[in-house]
Design an enzyme around this catalytic site. Sequence first.
Site, PDB file in Angstrom:
ATOM      1  N   ASP A 161       0.838  -1.206   0.000  1.00  0.00           N
ATOM      2  CA  ASP A 161       0.000   0.000   0.000  1.00  0.00           C
ATOM      3  C   ASP A 161       0.873   1.256   0.000  1.00  0.00           C
ATOM      4  O   ASP A 161       0.569   2.230  -0.676  1.00  0.00           O
ATOM      5  CB  ASP A 161      -0.938  -0.041   1.217  1.00  0.00           C
ATOM      6  CG  ASP A 161      -1.629  -1.393   1.308  1.00  0.00           C
ATOM      7  OD1 ASP A 161      -2.283  -1.770   0.342  1.00  0.00           O
ATOM      8  OD2 ASP A 161      -1.462  -2.086   2.326  1.00  0.00           O
ATOM      9  N   HIS A 189      -4.758  -3.379   6.219  1.00  0.00           N
ATOM     10  CA  HIS A 189      -4.535  -3.644   4.796  1.00  0.00           C
ATOM     11  C   HIS A 189      -5.888  -4.020   4.187  1.00  0.00           C
ATOM     12  O   HIS A 189      -6.233  -5.185   4.045  1.00  0.00           O
ATOM     13  CB  HIS A 189      -3.517  -4.765   4.585  1.00  0.00           C
ATOM     14  CG  HIS A 189      -3.493  -5.233   3.158  1.00  0.00           C
ATOM     15  ND1 HIS A 189      -3.019  -4.449   2.139  1.00  0.00           N
ATOM     16  CD2 HIS A 189      -3.922  -6.368   2.570  1.00  0.00           C
ATOM     17  CE1 HIS A 189      -3.158  -5.078   0.996  1.00  0.00           C
ATOM     18  NE2 HIS A 189      -3.705  -6.259   1.222  1.00  0.00           N
TER      19      HIS A 189
HETATM   20  P1  NAX Z   1      -2.436 -18.344  -3.964  1.00  0.00           P
HETATM   21  O1  NAX Z   1      -3.797 -18.909  -3.768  1.00  0.00           O
HETATM   22  O2  NAX Z   1      -1.846 -18.298  -5.327  1.00  0.00           O
HETATM   23  O3  NAX Z   1      -1.401 -19.141  -3.049  1.00  0.00           O
HETATM   24  C1  NAX Z   1      -1.638 -19.410  -1.699  1.00  0.00           C
HETATM   25  C2  NAX Z   1      -0.918 -20.691  -1.389  1.00  0.00           C
HETATM   26  O4  NAX Z   1      -0.988 -20.866   0.022  1.00  0.00           O
HETATM   27  C3  NAX Z   1      -1.538 -21.914  -2.040  1.00  0.00           C
HETATM   28  O5  NAX Z   1      -0.531 -22.616  -2.749  1.00  0.00           O
HETATM   29  C4  NAX Z   1      -2.097 -22.711  -0.858  1.00  0.00           C
HETATM   30  O6  NAX Z   1      -2.002 -24.098  -1.062  1.00  0.00           O
HETATM   31  C5  NAX Z   1      -1.180 -22.251   0.262  1.00  0.00           C
HETATM   32  N1  NAX Z   1      -1.728 -22.374   1.620  1.00  0.00           N
HETATM   33  C6  NAX Z   1      -3.004 -22.144   2.034  1.00  0.00           C
HETATM   34  N2  NAX Z   1      -3.112 -22.416   3.354  1.00  0.00           N
HETATM   35  C7  NAX Z   1      -1.883 -22.791   3.773  1.00  0.00           C
HETATM   36  C8  NAX Z   1      -1.369 -23.220   5.024  1.00  0.00           C
HETATM   37  N3  NAX Z   1      -2.146 -23.293   6.113  1.00  0.00           N
HETATM   38  N4  NAX Z   1      -0.055 -23.536   5.098  1.00  0.00           N
HETATM   39  C9  NAX Z   1       0.739 -23.486   4.033  1.00  0.00           C
HETATM   40  N5  NAX Z   1       0.296 -23.110   2.804  1.00  0.00           N
HETATM   41  C10 NAX Z   1      -1.000 -22.762   2.691  1.00  0.00           C
HETATM   42  O7  NAX Z   1      -2.475 -16.895  -3.278  1.00  0.00           O
HETATM   43  P2  NAX Z   1      -1.450 -15.690  -3.438  1.00  0.00           P
HETATM   44  O8  NAX Z   1      -1.853 -14.863  -4.599  1.00  0.00           O
HETATM   45  O9  NAX Z   1      -0.067 -16.213  -3.379  1.00  0.00           O
HETATM   46  O10 NAX Z   1      -1.819 -14.838  -2.145  1.00  0.00           O
HETATM   47  C11 NAX Z   1      -1.535 -15.314  -0.857  1.00  0.00           C
HETATM   48  C12 NAX Z   1      -2.183 -14.433   0.204  1.00  0.00           C
HETATM   49  O11 NAX Z   1      -1.683 -13.100   0.130  1.00  0.00           O
HETATM   50  C13 NAX Z   1      -3.704 -14.300   0.082  1.00  0.00           C
HETATM   51  O12 NAX Z   1      -4.275 -14.432   1.368  1.00  0.00           O
HETATM   52  C14 NAX Z   1      -3.885 -12.891  -0.415  1.00  0.00           C
HETATM   53  O13 NAX Z   1      -5.147 -12.356  -0.059  1.00  0.00           O
HETATM   54  C15 NAX Z   1      -2.750 -12.183   0.282  1.00  0.00           C
HETATM   55  N6  NAX Z   1      -2.325 -10.881  -0.242  1.00  0.00           N
HETATM   56  C16 NAX Z   1      -1.918  -9.956   0.659  1.00  0.00           C
HETATM   57  C17 NAX Z   1      -1.433  -8.732   0.270  1.00  0.00           C
HETATM   58  C18 NAX Z   1      -0.949  -7.745   1.276  1.00  0.00           C
HETATM   59  O14 NAX Z   1      -0.550  -6.645   0.879  1.00  0.00           O
HETATM   60  N7  NAX Z   1      -0.935  -8.022   2.590  1.00  0.00           N
HETATM   61  C19 NAX Z   1      -1.402  -8.346  -1.155  1.00  0.00           C
HETATM   62  C20 NAX Z   1      -1.427  -9.502  -2.081  1.00  0.00           C
HETATM   63  C21 NAX Z   1      -2.319 -10.643  -1.673  1.00  0.00           C
HETATM   64  O15 NAX Z   1      -3.624 -10.352  -2.082  1.00  0.00           O
END
Ligand code: NAX
Length: 326
Positions: A161, A189
């Site tokens: 952000d 966020h």
């Molecule tokens: P993806 O869905 O591409 O990847 C997430 C991965 O995490 C998957 O491979 C899944 O199998 C794995 N996973 C889920 N639960 C797990 C657990 N308990 N232990 C280990 N692995 C686990 O998502 P991606 O685009 O990589 O985003 C990841 C997270 O970042 C999401 O929650 C998203 O909302 C968040 N974000 C946060 C941002 C921020 O600024 N704080 C910005 C970007 C993003 O939106």
Amino acid sequence: MKNPIRVAITGAAGQIGYALLFRIASGQMFGPEQPVILQLIEVPFEKAMKALEGVAMELEDCAFPLLHGIVQTSDPAVGFKDANWSLLVGAKPRGPGMERADLLKDNGKIFIEQGKIIDAVAADDARVAVVGNPANTNAMIAASQAKRLPAERFTAMVRLDENRARAQLAKKAGVPLTAVTDTFIFGNHSPSMFPAFHIAKINGKPVPQVITDAAWLQGPFCDTVGKRGAAIIAARGLSSAASAANALVDHVHDLMTPGKIHSVAVKSNGEYGFDPNVWAGMPVKTTSPGSFEVIKRMPLDEFAKQKIAATNAELVGEREIIKGML
Ligand code: NAX
């Protein structure tokens, strides 16, 4: 050669993971002299573990001199073992028709477990950065489980952000990005965050003296930064990944670099009117590698106070939803 830093990453086979791991292994997070061991954690499903294997093969194929080891696991007790940094990227995404409260609770379970395990098995100097959403509240949940590690070791990322706000201000003023400084993010966020334009500077001058369109600063600017994630999903069909990974590199790099001043979501002790014990984006100064102090002297005008009250109310509301689980 220094001893390697152990970096645990959840969600390592996801979108952000794919944009992140190569940058850590190439030295962009911890510097060109610092070897790393990557401890990659995924969910215990064949598809995820296969994808993780492929990512690990690609990491090997880069022959990064600083990459001293790769662990692939679905067992958090293995993945977080002796970790100096734990980057909590993996989270349950919000499905169609899913209520926000259910999302908070489902993720609450994940972050309770991870907080407990990190506290039990990570290194004595363990630090945690949460990216998985809702990031601020997930950091609060993980920290609530820690008995050994102090709450200050748990941070959440609002750096994406901050970077978005800087880029928007530079574009509007028609100046290079380096001319824009002191862009701090207050609060959650989420679209409720406050990108504090009244504190930001362009070539050392307060932004409102350079961009004199107050209606743009209070309206479209705040909205663009707050809703940028949704705009990217609408355009790309996928959520921000490379820019999120880049922001996490900045977040950790600057927390490891004394003197850096940047936005981090940290435990509130009542600064700026935030409720104590919510994790709120605030300006911090890195004091020694991994440690920081909240900068308390930033002035707030009436508009800033209203925006901070609104984002604080959202954080308090999120805490209310999951408080029975802690
Ligand atoms: P993806 O869905 O591409 O990847 C997430 C991965 O995490 C998957 O491979 C899944 O199998 C794995 N996973 C889920 N639960 C797990 C657990 N308990 N232990 C280990 N692995 C686990 O998502 P991606 O685009 O990589 O985003 C990841 C997270 O970042 C999401 O929650 C998203 O909302 C968040 N974000 C946060 C941002 C921020 O600024 N704080 C910005 C970007 C993003 O939106």
